[in-house]
Design an enzyme around this catalytic site. Structure first.
Site, short mmCIF file in Angstrom:
data_model
loop_
_atom_site.label_atom_id
_atom_site.label_comp_id
_atom_site.label_asym_id
_atom_site.label_seq_id
_atom_site.Cartn_x
_atom_site.Cartn_y
_atom_site.Cartn_z
N LYS A 1 -13.84 -0.62 3.09
CA LYS A 1 -13.05 0.58 3.18
C LYS A 1 -14.15 1.54 2.61
CE LYS A 1 -9.59 3.09 0.27
NZ LYS A 1 -8.50 3.11 -0.57
N ASP B 1 -10.98 10.21 -1.94
CA ASP B 1 -9.62 10.05 -1.99
C ASP B 1 -8.78 11.24 -2.63
OD1 ASP B 1 -7.06 9.14 -1.21
OD2 ASP B 1 -7.28 7.28 -2.25
N LYS C 1 -3.00 13.34 -5.17
CA LYS C 1 -3.07 12.62 -6.58
C LYS C 1 -2.91 13.69 -7.63
CE LYS C 1 -5.99 8.81 -5.12
NZ LYS C 1 -5.08 7.73 -5.34
N ASP D 1 -14.01 5.55 -3.78
CA ASP D 1 -13.05 4.98 -2.83
C ASP D 1 -13.89 4.31 -1.60
OD1 ASP D 1 -10.50 4.02 -2.62
OD2 ASP D 1 -9.81 5.74 -1.35
N ASP E 1 -1.26 8.79 0.61
CA ASP E 1 -2.42 8.25 -0.36
C ASP E 1 -2.49 6.93 -0.02
OD1 ASP E 1 -4.08 8.37 -2.23
OD2 ASP E 1 -2.55 8.32 -4.18
N ARG F 1 -5.25 1.13 3.67
CA ARG F 1 -4.91 0.15 4.67
C ARG F 1 -4.66 0.62 6.06
NH1 ARG F 1 0.55 -0.13 1.14
NH2 ARG F 1 -0.80 0.51 -0.19
N1 BES Z 1 -7.90 4.48 -3.45
C1 BES Z 1 -6.84 4.22 -3.99
C2 BES Z 1 -6.57 2.85 -4.88
C3 BES Z 1 -7.30 3.27 -6.31
C4 BES Z 1 -6.80 3.58 -7.50
C5 BES Z 1 -8.72 2.95 -6.38
C6 BES Z 1 -7.26 3.58 -8.63
C7 BES Z 1 -9.38 2.73 -7.67
C8 BES Z 1 -8.45 3.20 -8.74
C9 BES Z 1 -5.60 4.04 -2.67
O1 BES Z 1 -5.93 4.75 -1.62
C10 BES Z 1 -4.36 4.65 -3.14
O2 BES Z 1 -4.19 5.69 -3.53
N2 BES Z 1 -3.42 3.75 -3.37
C11 BES Z 1 -1.99 3.95 -3.81
C12 BES Z 1 -1.11 3.49 -3.01
C13 BES Z 1 0.33 3.75 -3.13
C14 BES Z 1 0.33 5.33 -2.48
C15 BES Z 1 1.17 2.98 -2.15
C16 BES Z 1 -1.80 3.54 -5.28
O3 BES Z 1 -2.64 2.54 -5.71
O4 BES Z 1 -1.21 4.40 -6.14
ZN ZN Z 2 -8.12 5.19 -1.34
MN MN Z 3 -5.30 6.60 -1.52
#
Ligand code: BES
Ligand code: ZN
Ligand code: MN
Length: 489
Positions: free
Chosen positions: A257, A262, A269, A280, A339, A343
């Site tokens: 990835k 992000d 966020k 990320d 966010d 995936r």
């Molecule tokens: N890049 C983030 C995940 C992440 C979170 C990496 C903290 C490192 C530290 C990912 O793209 C993300 O935002 N995931 C969301 C998914 C949700 C919106 C379903 C998450 O984990 O909150």
């Molecule tokens: Zn991400």
């Molecule tokens: Mn994200």
């Protein structure tokens, strides 16, 4: 530079010699070392307990002006990780004293109950990784890495051990490459730039390289990658690297990835979750650095690395919650949350990889979910696979390298949480809970019958506070893990 040398204390001209001492047992065989340790033990405060320290200046019969004794604790507790930490500590003490060279004494393999090659490997890793700091952006470099590190052994150094150590050094170089990429600020690694950084290194080792730009991604109908990238001024890339040694029987595909920043997109966020989101792309960094390292260590496994790179930003062009996109595979996805972008880009990259290479096995690395960090903390990655053999091999490599991985399930009955009213699938679960699992289940929709494992590295990819042998920033997590794993698949 790391060198293995037989001990000759009288002649050893490095600035400092560092000797590990256990509290309950002598772990050395060389006479001059044993008598130095005896001298140290006579000093009340020094007992060889964990973190005990003692410095002797100008000891008799020693070429170096300074000897440091470091406490290791109980000999039976000293595993590979304890030796990594010891070697790193030795190096860091040298750096702090503004030295250019340090020699660390290697204990007896027999007396520490370790295999010789594992002992040397752990010491080398700790020393090399501990010698790295990310300071590209500082005008004044306060601390300089050592120029020379020696490991002093009581035995004759064999050509085989030297060869092994050269391999370890190449792998650590790879981990450091990944660390640096992850630590680079997001304004200096927007997709085109990050792609160039990777290609520059990949060229040096003669990997086969293809870079897909926006035009090609459109032609190939990578709708998910394009939908994530569309909110950003910076155009997406997808890099395909391949390493093809002769006579290889199977092909392993690695997917990483690569979100260079992000922001969350329209589902922006909150403050506090944004400041580290340059990390990320740690999956991409690990996969690219691993591919480059495989070529350098002349691995005999045919390996392809596929790396989708985007920036996830909000704007008037950005994808919205409610949008429905068509992925490379033909499946449509309703965007429930912008966010959950990782995936999406992985879905395209994985389906494309299967079409292009028909790999025997596929492994993706991704900083995919905060939920995985909630489950396993910041030091342990989650492993998801319906193939027990692959999952076991990953966990074992995690133990060996101390890039720890723990299996989590892919329960079939959770799949319905990803149902969409309007499209084939949604990128957001209808439940608040189990987010790491539902993210992995989403990915599983795009791998067909290909044996596959997903490693969620959201926790261990980055640290905000320096660690035993890793400074603040990217950790390079995944490179040592994959290099250990690939020959065992
Ligand atoms: N890049 C983030 C995940 C992440 C979170 C990496 C903290 C490192 C530290 C990912 O793209 C993300 O935002 N995931 C969301 C998914 C949700 C919106 C379903 C998450 O984990 O909150
Ligand atoms: Zn991400
Ligand atoms: Mn994200």
């Amino acid at each position: 530079m790391l060198t293995l040398k037989s001990i000759n204390l009288k002649k050893e001209k490095t600035e400092t010699i560092v000797i590990p001492v256990c509290e309950d047992k002598n772990i050395h065989t060389e006479k001059t070392i044993i008598s130095l340790v005896e001298k140290a033990r006579k000093i009340e405060q020094f007992k060889g307990r964990k973190n005990d320290e003692l410095i002797l200046y100008h000891p008799e019969d020693v070429g170096a002006p300074c000897v440091i004794f470091l406490g290791i604790g109980k000999a039976a507790d000293a595993d590979t990780e304890v030796w990594r930490v010891f070697a790193s500590k030795a190096v860091k003490m040298g750096i702090k004293k503004e030295l250019t060279s340090v020699s660390a004494v290697v204990p007896s393999a027999k007396k520490t109950g370790m295999e010789k090659n594992r002992l040397i490997e752990s010491l080398s890793e700790g020393a090399l990784l501990g010698n790295h700091r990310f300071d590209q952006y500082k005008k004044k470099k306060k601390l300089k890495p050592l120029k020379k590190i020696n490991l002093l052994t009581a035995w004759n150094v064999t050509a085989e051990l030297e060869k092994q150590t050269a391999r370890t050094a190449r792998i650590c170089d790879g981990a450091i490459m990944a660390r640096e990429w992850v630590s680079i600020p997001p304004n200096d690694k927007r997709p085109a730039r990050f792609a160039k950084l990777i290609v520059k290194q990949a060229k040096k080792v003669n990997l086969k390289i293809t870079v897909l730009k926006e035009k090609e991604l459109k032609q190939k109908k990578c709708g998910a990658i394009l939908a994530v990238a569309v909110g950003s001024q910076s155009k997406p890339r997808m890099i395909v690297l391949s390493y093809e040694p002769k006579n290889a029987k199977k092909t392993v595909a690695l997917i990483g990835k690569g979100v260079t920043f992000d922001s969350g997109g329209i589902n922006l966020k909150p403050t506090g979750s944004l400041d580290t989101m340059k990390m990320d792309m740690a999956g991409a960094a690990a996969v690219a650095a691993t591919m480059i390292t495989l070529a350098r260590i002349k691995s005999d496994v045919k390996t392809v690395g596929v790396i989708p790179i985007v920036e996830n930003m909000p704007s008037g062009h950005a994808s919205r919650p409610g949008d429905i996109i068509k992925t490379y595979s033909g499946k449509t996805v309703e965007i429930g949350n912008t966010d959950a972008e990782g995936r999406l880009i992985l879905a395209d990259a994985m389906a494309y990889t299967i079409d292009l290479f028909k790999p025997d096995m596929m492994i993706d690395l991704a900083t995919l979910t905060g939920a995985c960090v909630a489950a396993l903390g910041e030091k342990i990655a989650g492993v998801f696979s319906s193939d027990k053999k692959i999952s076991d091999a990953i966990v074992t490599s995690g133990e060996r390298t101390f890039e720890r991985c723990w299996p989590l399930p892919l329960p079939e009955d959770y799949q319905k949480l990803l149902k969409s009213e309007f499209a084939d699938i949604k990128n957001l679960s209808s439940s608040r809970w189990g987010g790491a699992i539902t993210a992995a289940l989403f990915l599983s929709e795009f791998v067909g019958d290909t044996p596959w494992a997903h490693i969620d590295i959201a926790g261990p990819a980055y640290i905000k506070k320096g660690d035993a042998y890793c400074g603040v920033g990217g950790t390079g997590f995944g490179v040592r893990l994959l290099c250990d794993l690939l020959p065992n698949l």
